[in-house]
Design an enzyme around this catalytic site. Structure first.
Site, short mmCIF file in Angstrom:
data_model
loop_
_atom_site.label_atom_id
_atom_site.label_comp_id
_atom_site.label_asym_id
_atom_site.label_seq_id
_atom_site.Cartn_x
_atom_site.Cartn_y
_atom_site.Cartn_z
N GLU A 198 -3.90 -1.74 -1.19
CA GLU A 198 -4.51 -1.24 -2.21
C GLU A 198 -4.68 0.25 -1.83
OE1 GLU A 198 -5.47 -1.94 -5.46
OE2 GLU A 198 -4.51 -3.62 -5.24
N CYS A 211 -11.99 3.69 -5.68
CA CYS A 211 -10.58 3.90 -5.92
C CYS A 211 -10.49 4.11 -7.51
CB CYS A 211 -9.52 2.97 -5.23
SG CYS A 211 -10.15 1.32 -5.59
#
Lengths: 507, 507
Positions: free
Chosen positions: B228, B265
């Protein structure tokens, strides 16, 4: 990066990229009709296509004719798969004010096509894993524009198949640019590197597969690459199974090794039998009785490579021929082979491992004789990384799970399952059924990616990715996620409020 | 290759590999109990753990305390997921003598754990994506031995969490060796390269994620690597939405950008608004009214990097500060920031693209003002490859799907969906709900592999692979595939004989 394409390839990739949104937006029923139209068109052209294929590949009329049928069946299976829509794994989690972590929005998830995909087709299945084969069917079903790189072993058949398919796709109203055929490895590599290409599929050797997988992984934007590579498909036969049906096992083995001249990725390359068993003799007897005719190998390169591997194996210490077989070359350089079966003790197999353990692509297989007390489960990690298949032949008493050695057999099954994609019992790994539960693909080096399959309906999942929609108004949801469910696909709807009791049962 | 490990790491990897068969064979209920035991133990130790975490990360007590709850909820969710067994996608195709391609054997398919997995934990979620975070929960739930590489930003918290988890796992009867914690990037890389490791998970920057993904892809036996990475999460706001609720949007945006000091994020990095709209003023007013307090950034390295990115952005031509914000350093070198919001015209954004378009990890976001008639759908491919999320703020009239611009909005939704993992409407991308339908993961560079998710129950699928069993006697089938279905998991059973009519509906 797009600058590295020839003008012709640039036009092809640009067309595929331009077609992606329109193709993704086609109704599943319309894509299904297009796949069935291709299937029908291939069957209508069968006689012509098979004739071209026989000349180019040396495969028999029966084999190629059956392969056209299989290819058509695959296309029709994917037509149903995409309309049924279970592959979309549609999930709806309604908004929940009582969610364990505070107010939860409405979240819905489906799968969308990846975009343009390149498929490098196979030499050994000029229909079923070539231009309109299983990978192509899965790619088109998913709604991804398809570029096929033709295999150099059957270029004319590839062109003829592409023409039939293009006409059928266009007549079925599919957007222009959803299918192209290209020739040449350099062209294939250039397309694979293009940033507009979103995935790759491949069937072929470990060395070429690895080369292409590395290219896909090392692009500025890496993409998934699904390569079906080599496999030696070990078989384990118990003493009881041999006592019960040595002749059946011998003839089944021989048929499986020699079919399509052994040029199948699921050919059993190794069969482990108890030392001193009757199986080697039964195999020799079956070969003499059966008179397996000479078969042309796919092309001169494959034939020469088979000849070399065969010599290397025959010269390895302790290897003895049970069925000698052979290979000869005709004036066109084509190789014609009859099956070779050799035997070797486990001890000599260990000594000659380097020469023996890799795939011999062609009609050759190795019987390994294991001394009493050998821990068969431990042989899997000793000799192999990944394989497509692993097979056990056991007796009916052993199959009932009540024999004394049941725990030993369970350990062997677990060891095999840990390193293959398909575990077979009392059967042969060649002849892969195309069904929803099929798994054709195992750990490296059997494939470059064992998270999916290249045979069976799950293959479509390789070419879609999950996308969630949060608090989306109905007017902007994909059909699969709307409450009215106009496409009537399976929807997993989470009950509201359940998060409060997650895990409560296991405390 | 195993020779490159230190003796300590060699012992850890050997233990993990040795534990794999026993862990794979544990009953799902037992693994579920172990996950819930870890959840309970973390909550029992919450006060101590949060105190360590506050000192190491600068995150607030409220945030860290909530994160422990989230982490526990995740573990409990995976407990239920693995027992429910839908993730196994169990399929049974009974034998069929009428199969379109000849006699079809009985084929059954389930999913088995991959084996030992290494998880590189995150800096910004010291609980929820660290030692016992979402990835770890998914790995253990799948039945894979877990090695966590601690993040250097919170080593003491990692040790403390690992101790709590180890005790809980052992007390719940899990095999020895199913969980280890290691420290140091070199150690992590050495373990990732070891052939006994079968997959990797990672949360962090694009540069480190790419480095590790390349290592995983270029091993002699490549393995899946689920990273990720970064994301800028573009937001599009229509003129009608601003007319309807400018203040709501402004304050929601500001909260989303500044929460956890923007170190998420899913932070909205760009918001596209019509030029001349009231939104920039509303944002400035919201910032003045809200008085967002200074927040310490995670560590000095992140703070310095944020300071640099912030200056670079502020100096780009045409960029003006709407909310100036700032950053100062204390005597320990820690950076303390207040949010910075800047605005730029689309024209200047294009000019300054190189300086502006990449993620600024911290409390900063960019308002891009688009002239009337801008094709918003075309902006997605112009500026971005992949993102975790993309968001639309539209008016209620537009949400009903009856506004004049509905086709334009649909095109924008399709363009966003093609490049993200989650499409949001009238909400904010931070605060990712942990649910079955969640999708956290988009095309590169948002992740290294967008075929799955790192948040939500689907995450378990990353750590299993499909295996088929052909004609297996009941005694040798995994529970999920037995007719008696002792584990009571969903089984998709194909009706016999249906293959004859495949595709018939679409002719």
């Amino acid at each position: 990066m797009t600058g590295t394409l020839t003008p012709e390839l640039e036009a092809i990739v640009a067309e595929a990229a331009a077609a992606a949104p329109a193709f993704a937006a086609t109704a599943p029923e319309d894509r299904a009709r297009a796949l069935v139209a291709v299937a029908d068109a291939l069957e209508a052209a069968k006689a012509d296509l098979v004739a071209i294929g026989m000349a180019e590949t040396g495969l028999t009329e029966a084999r190629l004719s059956g392969e056209v049928t299989r290819t058509a069946v695959q296309l029709r299976l994917f037509a149903d798969t995409l309309v049924d829509g279970a592959y979309l794994d549609a999930r709806i989690d309604p908004a929940d004010n009582d969610f364990a972590l505070g107010v939860r929005p409405d979240i819905r998830r489906t799968h969308l096509p990846l975009g343009p995909v390149i498929n490098f087709s196979a030499s050994n299945f000029p229909f079923a894993f070539s231009v309109m084969g299983g990978d192509s069917a899965a790619i088109l079903a998913a709604g991804c524009p398809l570029i096929v790189k033709a295999h150099s072993g059957h270029p004319k058949l590839s062109d003829a198949t592409a023409e039939v398919a293009s006409r059928a796709l266009a007549a079925a109203g599919m957007p222009e640019g959803v299918f192209h055929l290209i020739h040449g490895r350099e062209a294939g590599v250039a397309v694979l590197k293009d940033p507009r290409i979103k995935a790759g599929a491949f069937t072929g050797s470990i060395s070429v597969g690895r080369l292409l997988a590395d290219i896909a992984a090392n692009r500025p934007a890496p993409i998934p690459f699904y390569g079906e590579l080599g496999s030696v498909n070990p078989v384990f036969v118990t003493a009881d199974a041999i006592a019960e049906r040595a002749d059946d096992i011998a003839s089944g083995y021989l048929t499986s090794v020699s079919g399509s001249a052994g040029q199948l990725c699921t050919k059993p390359g190794f069969i482990f039998v108890p030392a001193g068993s009757a199986l080697p003799d039964a195999i020799a007897a079956a070969a003499e009785a059966g008179e397996i005719p000479e078969h042309r190998l796919l092309d001169p390169r494959i034939a020469r490579s088979f000849e070399e591997r065969r010599s290397e194996i025959l010269e390895s210490p302790g290897v003895r021929a049970i069925v000698p077989g052979g290979i000869r070359f005709d004036e066109d350089g084509q190789g014609w082979a009859t099956p070779t079966i050799v035997a070797v003790s486990l001890e000599d197999f260990r000594v000659g491992k380097e020469a023996l353990v890799d795939e011999a692509f062609g009609p050759l297989s190795i019987v390994v004789e294991t001394p009493e007390g050998t821990d068969l489960a431990a042989l899997m990690p000793e000799f192999y990384e990944g394989n497509l298949t692993g097979t056990l032949h056991i007796s009916s008493a052993e199959g009932s799970g009540t024999s004394e050695n049941v725990e030993e057999l369970r350990a062997l099954v677990a060891a095999v399952a840990a390193q293959v994609g398909r575990v077979l019992f009392n059967g042969w790994s060649t002849g892969v059924a195309v069904t929803p539960a099929q798994q054709h693909g195992g750990p490296w080096p059997a494939t470059t990616n064992d998270s999916s399959t290249s045979v069976g309906t799950s293959a479509i999942k390789r070419f879609v990715r999950p996308v969630a929609f949060q608090n989306a108004p109905d007017a902007f949801l994909p059909d699969a996620l709307r409450d009215s469910n106009p496409a009537d696909v399976p929807q997993a709807i989470a009950p509201a409020g359940e998060s409060k009791s997650w895990g409560a049962r296991w405390r």
